[in-house]
Every structure is written in C-alpha cells, then in structure tokens.
Design a protein around this motif. Structure first.
Motif, mmCIF file in Angstrom:
data_model
loop_
_atom_site.group_PDB
_atom_site.id
_atom_site.type_symbol
_atom_site.label_atom_id
_atom_site.label_comp_id
_atom_site.label_asym_id
_atom_site.label_seq_id
_atom_site.Cartn_x
_atom_site.Cartn_y
_atom_site.Cartn_z
ATOM 1 N N UNK A 7 0.822 -1.214 0.000
ATOM 2 C CA UNK A 7 0.000 0.000 0.000
ATOM 3 C C UNK A 7 0.856 1.264 0.000
ATOM 4 N N UNK A 8 2.045 1.220 0.617
ATOM 5 C CA UNK A 8 2.888 2.418 0.665
ATOM 6 C C UNK A 8 3.630 2.641 -0.653
ATOM 7 N N UNK A 9 3.596 1.647 -1.555
ATOM 8 C CA UNK A 9 4.292 1.764 -2.832
ATOM 9 C C UNK A 9 3.332 1.907 -4.010
ATOM 10 N N UNK A 10 2.035 1.772 -3.752
ATOM 11 C CA UNK A 10 1.050 1.884 -4.831
ATOM 12 C C UNK A 10 0.362 3.241 -4.774
ATOM 13 N N UNK A 11 0.523 4.084 -5.800
ATOM 14 C CA UNK A 11 -0.140 5.393 -5.816
ATOM 15 C C UNK A 11 -1.579 5.309 -6.333
ATOM 16 N N UNK A 12 -2.252 4.206 -6.072
ATOM 17 C CA UNK A 12 -3.643 4.029 -6.483
ATOM 18 C C UNK A 12 -4.272 2.969 -5.578
ATOM 19 N N UNK A 13 -5.586 2.905 -5.568
ATOM 20 C CA UNK A 13 -6.318 1.972 -4.713
ATOM 21 C C UNK A 13 -7.106 0.944 -5.514
ATOM 22 N N UNK A 14 -7.269 1.191 -6.812
ATOM 23 C CA UNK A 14 -8.113 0.336 -7.645
ATOM 24 C C UNK A 14 -7.238 -0.657 -8.399
ATOM 25 N N UNK A 15 -7.458 -1.972 -8.157
ATOM 26 C CA UNK A 15 -6.618 -3.030 -8.705
ATOM 27 C C UNK A 15 -7.375 -3.797 -9.771
ATOM 28 N N UNK A 16 -6.657 -4.155 -10.820
ATOM 29 C CA UNK A 16 -7.262 -4.944 -11.900
ATOM 30 C C UNK A 16 -7.272 -6.421 -11.517
ATOM 31 N N UNK A 58 -1.629 -4.519 -10.503
ATOM 32 C CA UNK A 58 -1.690 -3.447 -11.516
ATOM 33 C C UNK A 58 -2.906 -2.563 -11.321
ATOM 34 N N UNK A 59 -2.731 -1.290 -11.618
ATOM 35 C CA UNK A 59 -3.850 -0.346 -11.535
ATOM 36 C C UNK A 59 -4.923 -0.721 -12.538
ATOM 37 N N UNK A 60 -6.159 -0.508 -12.170
ATOM 38 C CA UNK A 60 -7.296 -0.807 -13.042
ATOM 39 C C UNK A 60 -7.887 0.486 -13.574
ATOM 40 N N UNK A 61 -8.187 0.505 -14.870
ATOM 41 C CA UNK A 61 -8.870 1.640 -15.486
ATOM 42 C C UNK A 61 -10.107 1.149 -16.208
ATOM 43 N N UNK A 62 -11.157 1.951 -16.128
ATOM 44 C CA UNK A 62 -12.434 1.607 -16.743
ATOM 45 C C UNK A 62 -12.727 2.532 -17.921
ATOM 46 N N UNK A 63 -13.220 1.939 -19.001
ATOM 47 C CA UNK A 63 -13.590 2.700 -20.190
ATOM 48 C C UNK A 63 -14.979 2.261 -20.649
ATOM 49 N N UNK A 64 -15.752 3.209 -21.131
ATOM 50 C CA UNK A 64 -17.119 2.902 -21.545
ATOM 51 C C UNK A 64 -17.496 3.626 -22.829
ATOM 52 N N UNK A 65 -18.424 3.030 -23.563
ATOM 53 C CA UNK A 65 -19.030 3.675 -24.726
ATOM 54 C C UNK A 65 -20.501 3.975 -24.452
ATOM 55 N N UNK A 66 -20.830 4.064 -23.157
ATOM 56 C CA UNK A 66 -22.193 4.299 -22.657
ATOM 57 C C UNK A 66 -23.097 3.073 -22.814
ATOM 58 N N UNK A 67 -22.527 1.970 -23.300
ATOM 59 C CA UNK A 67 -23.286 0.720 -23.394
ATOM 60 C C UNK A 67 -22.628 -0.377 -22.577
ATOM 61 N N UNK A 68 -21.314 -0.473 -22.706
ATOM 62 C CA UNK A 68 -20.555 -1.459 -21.944
ATOM 63 C C UNK A 68 -19.400 -0.760 -21.248
ATOM 64 N N UNK A 69 -18.899 -1.391 -20.179
ATOM 65 C CA UNK A 69 -17.740 -0.892 -19.442
ATOM 66 C C UNK A 69 -16.649 -1.950 -19.516
ATOM 67 N N UNK A 70 -15.456 -1.534 -19.921
ATOM 68 C CA UNK A 70 -14.333 -2.456 -20.083
ATOM 69 C C UNK A 70 -13.218 -2.057 -19.119
ATOM 70 N N UNK A 71 -12.692 -3.036 -18.397
ATOM 71 C CA UNK A 71 -11.589 -2.801 -17.464
ATOM 72 C C UNK A 71 -10.280 -3.261 -18.093
#
Length: 290
Positions: free
Chosen positions: A58-67, A110-123
């Motif tokens: 936790x002290x080495x990860x600059x994010x909280x959301x994991x893939x 690894x950090x997780x990022x979410x992307x959407x086209x307003x129909x589906x969400x992809x991580x």
C-alpha cells in the motif's frame, strides 16, 4: 571496368538488403493488429486487498483500484508478495530499495482503469514498464530467476512489460484504439499518479469511468504508426547508403590515384626513352662532324 563491376555489385546488394528490411518493416506495420492487448470479459476493478505482516504494497502503490479477472486475482498476488518482501529485504542495499518494491507491487497489483461507450464498461490494467522490470531484476541479480521478456499470456504474444505505449483495440465496441502508457515506477512518487492515465493519488477517482476513444483516435494511431514506419525506413536507408557511398568513393579515389601514378610512370618511361634516343642520335652523328 572493375570499378563499374564493383559499383553494380553494391547497388544490387543495397537493393536486396534495403528491400528485405523495408518489406519486413511493412509486414510489421501491417501486422500491428496482432500487437493489440486482449481485453478480458471477466476483467474488473477491485479495492486493494490490503497489507499483511509480511508485505505492505500500500505504501508503494499510488492508487487503490486493482485490476482482477478470472485468471488474475489478488489472493495469489498477495501470496507472492508475502514471499518476495522478506527475500528482497534480506538482500543487499542495491536490491532492498523502494524502487524495487514499487516495481514488484505494480506488477503484482496493476492499476485498473475503466472505459465505456455508454453501453458497456471495459476494465484494463496499467502495466509496468520493461525498463523498470529490467533494472529491478538487475539490482537483485535475479536475471536467471525472472524473465522480463515474458508475454502477457499464453494466447497473447504481446509483452507483459511494454517498453512505452501499448494498445487496446475497442473496435468491437464501435470505438477506436486506446493508447496507454506503461507505469514508470522509478520516476513516480508514492503520492503521485500518472497524469497520462487519468488517475489520482488519494483514490477519489476510484469510481471514474473514462469514455472510450473515438474512431479519430484510431486514425491518429494509424497516422502515428505510419510516420514511425517512415522514420524507421529513412533511418535504415541512411545506415545502408552512407557506408556504401563512402566505400564507393574510397574505391574511386584509390582507382584515380593508381591511374595517376601509372600515368606518371608511363610519362617518366617515355621521357627516359626519348632522352636515351636523343643521346644515341647525338653519339651517332658526332663522328661525321669530325
């Protein structure tokens, strides 16, 4: 004649080498669709599982959301972290340093990022850069135990540790090409985030979903790839042609120098023969004058 033969040989050699290199470059560009990273239907984001008495990522990860996904879960990663932390801490100072732990943790979680086209969400995961992996492995003298050239998965031949940018093809979602930057753990602080990847350090954006890139992004991606390919072709062409031109110039210079030497030698021989002939003529005429 010899110079012409050598020149023709070099032209033929250049065409053969340059053609094979440029064709391989073109095939590499045309097969770029195979370089897209796969998206997992089971891919999703989850909160960091937490530290233990053996590891504290936790002290080495600059994010909280994991893939995570069906093939990638935090429980196995945490087990690996619990094994690796004491091992690294027991090694020398070159290995036991924050940059190595940052690389290890970003690889395992690894950090997780979410992307959407307003129909589906992809991580999708933010992957650790190749250079950081290589340096960390080198610091710990572990090149015989860990391979930074491994592929993303058995079915995907793309690198697990990309050099810089890596791409996701969202055309199946009627969107464009997603261009992500790998995580450079050596150049980021534990309280900072990669601005290129739309993140924040306090996790306040943990629920943010980024719109998928449009078709324009795909066109820009192809435009960038075509220019990179052109720059590569120009570079290879210069690397091949410049030495060949220098060699031809050197051969021509040596040919001219030898030709000039031969011409001077012939002139000297001719002058010497003329001088000897004049002396002989004078010697033959001298008795008659007496």
């Amino acid at each position: 004649m010899r110079l012409i033969s050598v020149f023709i040989f070099f032209i033929y050699f250049f065409n053969e080498i340059n053609g094979s290199i440029l064709s391989s470059s073109s095939s590499s560009t045309s097969s770029s669709s195979e370089d897209y990273y796969p998206t997992e239907s089971s891919g999703r984001c989850a909160d960091y599982i937490g530290d233990t008495n053996l590891s504290n990522c936790s002290i080495y990860l600059p994010y909280k959301r994991i893939y995570i996904s069906d093939t990638f879960n935090q429980t196995k990663s945490l087990e690996t972290a619990n094994q690796m932390f004491p091992l690294i801490q027991s090694m020398g100072s070159s290995c036991n340093q924050p940059s190595v732990f940052k690389t290890l943790c970003s690889y395992l979680f690894p950090e997780c990022q979410l992307y959407t086209n307003n129909k589906v969400v992809v991580a999708v995961p933010v992957l650790t850069c190749y250079e950081e992996c290589e340096q960390s492995v080198s610091f710990c003298n572990a090149k015989n135990f860990f391979n930074c050239n491994q592929t993303f998965s058995e079915s995907a031949s793309v690198p697990r540790f990309p050099v810089d940018s890596y791409y996701y093809n969202f055309e199946e979602y009627q969107s464009g090409i997603l261009d992500l930057k790998c995580r450079n753990t050596f150049n980021e602080d534990s309280d900072s985030r990669n601005n290129n990847n739309n993140t924040s350090s306090d996790g306040s954006n943990s629920n943010n979903v980024t719109p998928m890139p449009t078709e324009t992004s795909s066109e820009e991606h192809e435009y960038n790839n075509s220019h990179r390919s052109l720059a590569f072709k120009v570079f290879i062409t210069l690397c091949i042609t410049v030495p060949i031109i220098l060699i031809i110039a050197l051969i021509w210079y040596n040919f001219k120098r030898r030709a000039n030497k031969l011409k001077k030698l012939q002139e000297q021989q001719y002058n010497q023969q003329q001088h000897n002939h004049t002396i002989n003529m004078e010697n033959e005429e001298t008795p008659l004058l007496k």
